[in-house]
Write an enzyme that holds these catalytic residues in place. Structure first.
Site, short mmCIF file in Angstrom:
data_model
loop_
_atom_site.label_atom_id
_atom_site.label_comp_id
_atom_site.label_asym_id
_atom_site.label_seq_id
_atom_site.Cartn_x
_atom_site.Cartn_y
_atom_site.Cartn_z
N LYS A 72 34.09 27.19 47.10
CA LYS A 72 34.65 27.49 48.43
C LYS A 72 36.03 26.78 48.27
O LYS A 72 36.14 25.73 47.20
CB LYS A 72 34.13 26.47 49.57
CG LYS A 72 34.71 26.85 50.92
CD LYS A 72 34.22 28.56 51.31
CE LYS A 72 34.01 28.84 52.70
NZ LYS A 72 33.00 29.90 53.03
N ASP A 102 38.33 33.36 54.38
CA ASP A 102 37.58 32.64 55.37
C ASP A 102 38.42 32.02 56.51
O ASP A 102 39.51 32.92 56.66
CB ASP A 102 37.12 31.27 54.39
CG ASP A 102 36.29 30.44 55.08
OD1 ASP A 102 34.81 31.04 55.11
OD2 ASP A 102 36.25 29.72 55.96
N1 GLU Z 1 34.21 33.40 53.82
C1 GLU Z 1 33.11 34.36 53.75
C2 GLU Z 1 31.81 33.45 53.65
O1 GLU Z 1 31.80 32.23 54.30
C3 GLU Z 1 32.97 35.30 52.64
C4 GLU Z 1 32.91 34.89 51.50
C5 GLU Z 1 32.92 35.94 50.38
O2 GLU Z 1 33.21 37.15 50.67
O3 GLU Z 1 32.95 35.62 48.98
O4 GLU Z 1 30.78 33.92 53.70
#
Ligand code: GLU
Length: 416
Positions: free
Chosen positions: A105, A145
């Site tokens: 993240k 996100d």
């Molecule tokens: N931000 C989204 C999550 O928390 C998607 C993450 C992604 O697609 O890599 O799952």
């Protein structure tokens, strides 16, 4: 909002699954820590000519099952501890739905609402440039996100590609379709949530048409969830909210009208025919289903007892604290945890990545069918495990996911 530390919450969750799985302390010590943590302080030229230094992060938790994967968020709450928790949750999410990724993240601590479009673009490009040594289509693949979107991903893709000297669409997912994005990616988190909810309602013998739903958050996840639950499942959406507050209409909201109203006024509040409510009141409304789809830590030991919904399905990451989990479980409320409920987003990201690597693209209905299959089967596995183990759905999901990751770690071994 509670002041608890999201990383501690994530650690507690892994520890309870590890105890149930009888994992040794050495393995648990690997799982509760990030593999790598990058902190970047970087300058950006603001529109008025001044220089401002922003702090950004990329935390890579585990890559035993494949490249690191996870979103990038822009928010004043972004911190190393928050990134650690969110990166860890991505590892479990990918393992649970069986896609070949680890967890990561990233984010920048900023208030995106106070930045102009050109400031956001310069901040994003510089952040992407700083991330370039640690990301890549086979290394770590960012995605949208909170408060980032397809445009943000286009800038990251362009800055990374400029760095390496050729176009690399597979370095990020959640791109616009014209840049190698996937059909259906934008609404995929909400569509996956809808599939889980459809299965949960079936299990609880509740008809969608006879059920009401309150949705907290009107960003990508919340707004698409409200629309899909109403238009495709036929549920009555009685309340929605955004960061400014919420609205309530027991006869059901027209989500298209709410979106137009928010577009015009900047907020869902003051919609003619609906009553204004607070975000706290929304959580405690009389309804069948509650969808927390805003930020983390909104369901705590202080309000869990007042939640009247019989199903809570987590669109956001980390909206429920462990003590609240226990309270909800004990009163018979079924909570479908984030690592399952919102995994449709990263699942469609995986589809996008596969298409980008092959330079071959699928139709929307192909994407949606594959998404339905993935989510329905993951939901079934978690439900079966929760019934067999006699645990809540979160513990069951963690037990399945942690076991997958540990198996991959053991097969690879410790090297060098
Ligand atoms: N931000 C989204 C999550 O928390 C998607 C993450 C992604 O697609 O890599 O799952």
């Amino acid at each position: 909002m509670s002041s608890s530390n999201p990383y501690q919450v994530a650690v507690d969750q892994v520890r309870s699954a590890a105890t149930a799985l009888k994992l040794d302390e050495g393995t648990v010590n690997i799982l509760v820590r990030s593999r790598r943590e990058l902190v970047i302080n970087f300058p950006v030229k603001m529109d008025d000519g001044s220089l401002r230094v922003f702090t950004g992060y990329r935390v890579q938790h585990n890559n035993a099952r494949g490249p690191y994967k996870g979103g990038v968020r822009y928010h004043p709450s972004v911190s190393l501890e928050e990134m650690r928790a969110l990166a860890m949750w991505m590892t479990w999410k990918c393992a649970l739905v069986g896609i070949p990724f680890g967890g990561a993240k990233g984010g920048v601590m900023c208030d995106p609402k106070q930045l102009s479009r050109s400031e956001l673009e310069r901040m994003t490009r510089r952040f992407a440039w700083e991330l370039s040594p640690v990301i890549g289509p086979h290394v770590d693949i960012p995605a949208p996100d909170a408060y980032t979107n397809a445009q943000t991903m286009s800038w990251i893709m362009d800055a990374y590609s400029a760095n390496v000297g050729h176009s690399v669409p597979a370095v990020v997912t959640g791109k616009p379709v014209s840049l190698g994005g996937s059909e259906g990616r934008e609404e995929a988190t909400s569509r996956g949530l809808m599939h889980c909810l459809r299965e949960a309602l079936r299990y609880r013998k509740l008809s969608p048409q006879g059920s009401t739903v309150s949705v907290q958050g009107f960003g990508n996840v919340g707004s698409n969830a409200a629309r899909l639950l109403r238009d495709e499942l036929g549920m009555k959406v009685i309340a929605v909210s955004d960061s400014t507050g919420g609205i309530y209409d027991p006869s059901g909201l027209d989500i298209k009208k709410v979106s137009e109203h928010k577009e015009a006024t900047g907020s869902v509040r003051d919609l003619p025919s609906a009553t204004n409510i607070t975000n706290e009141e929304l959580l405690e409304l009389e309804c069948t289903v509650l969808v927390p789809a805003a930020l983390g830590e909104v369901i705590t030991e202080h309000n869990a007892d007042d939640i009247k919904a019989s199903l809570v399905i987590e669109g956001a990451n980390g909206p429920t604290l462990p003590e609240a989990d226990r309270i909800l479980y004990e009163k018979g409320c079924m909570l479908i945890p984030d690592v399952l409920a919102n995994a449709g987003g990263v699942t469609a990201s995986y589809f996008e990545w596969v298409q980008d690597l092959q330079y071959q693209f699928w139709t929307r209905s192909e994407v949606n069918q594959r998404l339905d299959r993935t989510m329905t089967s993951a939901f079934g596995r978690v439900l079966t495990s929760s019934l067999n183990e006699g645990t809540d759905m979160r513990t069951a999901a963690y037990m399945l996911a942690v076991r997958e990751v540990v198996t991959a770690m053991e097969l690879r071994g410790i090297y060098p």
